[in-house]
Design a protein around this motif. Structure first.
Motif, PDB file in Angstrom:
ATOM      1  N   ASP A   1      59.557  15.489  69.031  1.00 63.63           N
ATOM      2  CA  ASP A   1      60.979  15.724  69.037  1.00 63.63           C
ATOM      3  C   ASP A   1      61.863  15.027  68.250  1.00 63.63           C
ATOM      4  N   PHE A   2      61.430  13.784  67.844  1.00 65.08           N
ATOM      5  CA  PHE A   2      62.452  13.085  66.900  1.00 65.08           C
ATOM      6  C   PHE A   2      62.359  13.790  65.579  1.00 65.08           C
ATOM      7  N   THR A   3      61.178  14.059  65.126  1.00 65.10           N
ATOM      8  CA  THR A   3      61.072  14.732  63.895  1.00 65.10           C
ATOM      9  C   THR A   3      61.897  15.900  63.682  1.00 65.10           C
ATOM     10  N   ALA A   4      61.613  16.774  64.939  1.00 65.72           N
ATOM     11  CA  ALA A   4      62.318  18.038  65.070  1.00 65.72           C
ATOM     12  C   ALA A   4      63.697  17.859  64.944  1.00 65.72           C
ATOM     13  N   MET A   5      64.362  16.824  65.365  1.00 67.49           N
ATOM     14  CA  MET A   5      65.802  16.651  65.208  1.00 67.49           C
ATOM     15  C   MET A   5      66.043  15.927  64.032  1.00 67.49           C
ATOM     16  N   MET A   6      65.383  15.016  63.604  1.00 65.61           N
ATOM     17  CA  MET A   6      65.499  14.257  62.176  1.00 65.61           C
ATOM     18  C   MET A   6      65.381  15.067  60.768  1.00 65.61           C
ATOM     19  N   ILE A   7      64.529  15.853  60.746  1.00 61.04           N
ATOM     20  CA  ILE A   7      64.207  16.793  59.611  1.00 61.04           C
ATOM     21  C   ILE A   7      65.281  17.535  59.244  1.00 61.04           C
ATOM     22  N   PRO A   8      66.046  18.342  60.398  1.00 59.39           N
ATOM     23  CA  PRO A   8      67.290  19.117  59.924  1.00 59.39           C
ATOM     24  C   PRO A   8      68.400  18.206  59.643  1.00 59.39           C
TER      25      PRO A   8
ATOM     26  N   HIS B   1      68.123  15.195  57.871  1.00 58.14           N
ATOM     27  CA  HIS B   1      67.943  15.016  56.466  1.00 58.14           C
ATOM     28  C   HIS B   1      68.078  16.035  55.550  1.00 58.14           C
ATOM     29  N   GLN B   2      67.609  17.381  56.045  1.00 56.50           N
ATOM     30  CA  GLN B   2      67.813  18.534  55.084  1.00 56.50           C
ATOM     31  C   GLN B   2      69.432  18.883  55.154  1.00 56.50           C
TER      32      GLN B   2
ATOM     33  N   GLU C   1      70.329  10.481  44.244  1.00 59.95           N
ATOM     34  CA  GLU C   1      69.567   9.642  44.987  1.00 59.95           C
ATOM     35  C   GLU C   1      69.436  10.002  46.610  1.00 59.95           C
ATOM     36  N   ILE C   2      70.293  10.704  47.203  1.00 54.25           N
ATOM     37  CA  ILE C   2      70.309  10.939  48.516  1.00 54.25           C
ATOM     38  C   ILE C   2      68.978  12.472  48.712  1.00 54.25           C
ATOM     39  N   ILE C   3      69.203  13.045  47.430  1.00 56.81           N
ATOM     40  CA  ILE C   3      68.227  14.231  47.622  1.00 56.81           C
ATOM     41  C   ILE C   3      67.021  13.674  47.495  1.00 56.81           C
ATOM     42  N   VAL C   4      66.667  12.723  46.547  1.00 56.52           N
ATOM     43  CA  VAL C   4      65.132  12.133  46.285  1.00 56.52           C
ATOM     44  C   VAL C   4      64.600  11.411  47.662  1.00 56.52           C
ATOM     45  N   ASP C   5      65.668  10.576  48.202  1.00 59.49           N
ATOM     46  CA  ASP C   5      65.378   9.849  49.499  1.00 59.49           C
ATOM     47  C   ASP C   5      65.109  10.675  50.615  1.00 59.49           C
ATOM     48  N   GLN C   6      65.952  11.453  50.915  1.00 62.18           N
ATOM     49  CA  GLN C   6      65.688  12.412  51.971  1.00 62.18           C
ATOM     50  C   GLN C   6      64.463  13.345  51.826  1.00 62.18           C
ATOM     51  N   LEU C   7      64.087  13.939  50.912  1.00 62.97           N
ATOM     52  CA  LEU C   7      62.820  14.520  50.681  1.00 62.97           C
ATOM     53  C   LEU C   7      61.572  13.673  50.991  1.00 62.97           C
ATOM     54  N   GLN C   8      61.834  12.432  50.581  1.00 61.39           N
ATOM     55  CA  GLN C   8      60.514  11.486  50.799  1.00 61.39           C
ATOM     56  C   GLN C   8      60.566  11.176  52.221  1.00 61.39           C
ATOM     57  N   GLU C   9      61.847  10.940  52.910  1.00 62.40           N
ATOM     58  CA  GLU C   9      61.609  10.782  54.280  1.00 62.40           C
ATOM     59  C   GLU C   9      61.229  11.792  55.038  1.00 62.40           C
ATOM     60  N   ILE C  10      61.640  13.130  54.899  1.00 62.72           N
ATOM     61  CA  ILE C  10      61.230  14.460  55.452  1.00 62.72           C
ATOM     62  C   ILE C  10      59.600  14.259  55.499  1.00 62.72           C
ATOM     63  N   ALA C  11      59.171  14.250  54.109  1.00 64.08           N
ATOM     64  CA  ALA C  11      57.511  14.202  53.749  1.00 64.08           C
ATOM     65  C   ALA C  11      57.002  13.162  54.466  1.00 64.08           C
ATOM     66  N   ALA C  12      57.517  12.049  54.664  1.00 67.62           N
ATOM     67  CA  ALA C  12      56.907  10.916  55.522  1.00 67.62           C
ATOM     68  C   ALA C  12      56.977  11.356  57.001  1.00 67.62           C
ATOM     69  N   MET C  13      57.934  11.696  57.520  1.00 69.54           N
ATOM     70  CA  MET C  13      58.087  12.100  58.958  1.00 69.54           C
ATOM     71  C   MET C  13      56.733  13.263  59.173  1.00 69.54           C
ATOM     72  N   LYS C  14      56.797  14.248  58.334  1.00 70.39           N
ATOM     73  CA  LYS C  14      55.864  15.355  58.511  1.00 70.39           C
ATOM     74  C   LYS C  14      54.437  14.839  58.588  1.00 70.39           C
ATOM     75  N   LEU C  15      54.063  13.853  57.544  1.00 69.99           N
ATOM     76  CA  LEU C  15      52.819  13.101  57.498  1.00 69.99           C
ATOM     77  C   LEU C  15      52.539  12.512  58.905  1.00 69.99           C
ATOM     78  N   ALA C  16      53.638  11.687  59.301  1.00 66.84           N
ATOM     79  CA  ALA C  16      53.251  10.856  60.550  1.00 66.84           C
ATOM     80  C   ALA C  16      53.011  11.587  61.694  1.00 66.84           C
ATOM     81  N   ILE C  17      53.438  13.095  61.893  1.00 66.66           N
ATOM     82  CA  ILE C  17      52.944  13.659  62.947  1.00 66.66           C
ATOM     83  C   ILE C  17      52.064  14.679  62.555  1.00 66.66           C
ATOM     84  N   GLY C  18      51.304  14.457  61.258  1.00 71.65           N
ATOM     85  CA  GLY C  18      49.938  15.131  60.815  1.00 71.65           C
ATOM     86  C   GLY C  18      50.460  16.569  60.549  1.00 71.65           C
TER      87      GLY C  18
END
Length: 163
Positions: free
Chosen positions: A74-81, A83-84, A108-125
């Motif tokens: 639920d956290f990633t479902a809300m945070m990924i949009p 960050h996007q 920098e925002i684009i790079v950082d947010q893409l990295q955070e989206i990737a990290a969140m996706k990886l964290a939930i598999g």
């Protein structure tokens, strides 16, 4: 011990003040969040405002995820949009903005947010595409066919198109 948890008039007044403090700013600043398009100074500013409104609407709709019963998902479902949305708005700064310092911050925002989206996706598999092009660069022909789009907005632009 329980005596300190018993509500008193002072606690009630404090609680009302906190509620007012959180309730008033959205009303007071609601008009500032979406400036009147009628005062747009140029066609370019109008395009920016329209695209920004679309990005904000897309972000807010995406953040309205239905609970799944899994707090992490639920956290990633809300945070990924969320960050996007930051990515989409940063792309608009690159497309329309003139201030070089803000344009660097947007990159920098684009790079950082893409990295955070990737990290969140990886964290939930979830899998992450390693070869996704930067959202402001043209996609290579092979990667364009397989890479997911980061936004519905036209973000695969050459640097000349962004000016």
């Amino acid at each position: 011990m329980w005596r300190c948890l018993r509500p008193t008039p002072r606690h009630a007044i404090f609680a009302v003040r906190v509620l007012i403090a959180f309730a008033i700013p959205p009303f007071a600043f609601a008009h500032e969040a979406h400036p009147d398009h009628a005062v747009a100074a140029s066609t370019e500013e109008r395009a920016f405002l329209d695209e920004n409104d679309a990005a904000m609407t897309k972000m807010m709709n995406g953040m309205a995820a239905k609970p799944s019963g899994d707090i992490d998902r639920d956290f990633t479902a809300m945070m990924i949009p969320h960050h996007q949305g930051a990515i989409d708005m940063a792309v608009l700064e690159l497309r329309y903005g003139k201030n070089e310092q803000l344009r660097r911050i947007a990159q920098e925002i684009i790079v950082d947010q893409l990295q955070e989206i990737a990290a969140m996706k990886l964290a939930i598999g979830e899998s992450v595409t390693e070869t996704a092009p930067a959202p402001t660069q043209p996609a290579p022909a092979a990667a364009a066919a397989t890479a997911p789009h980061h936004s519905d907005m036209q973000m695969n632009m050459s640097p000349d198109q962004m000016k």
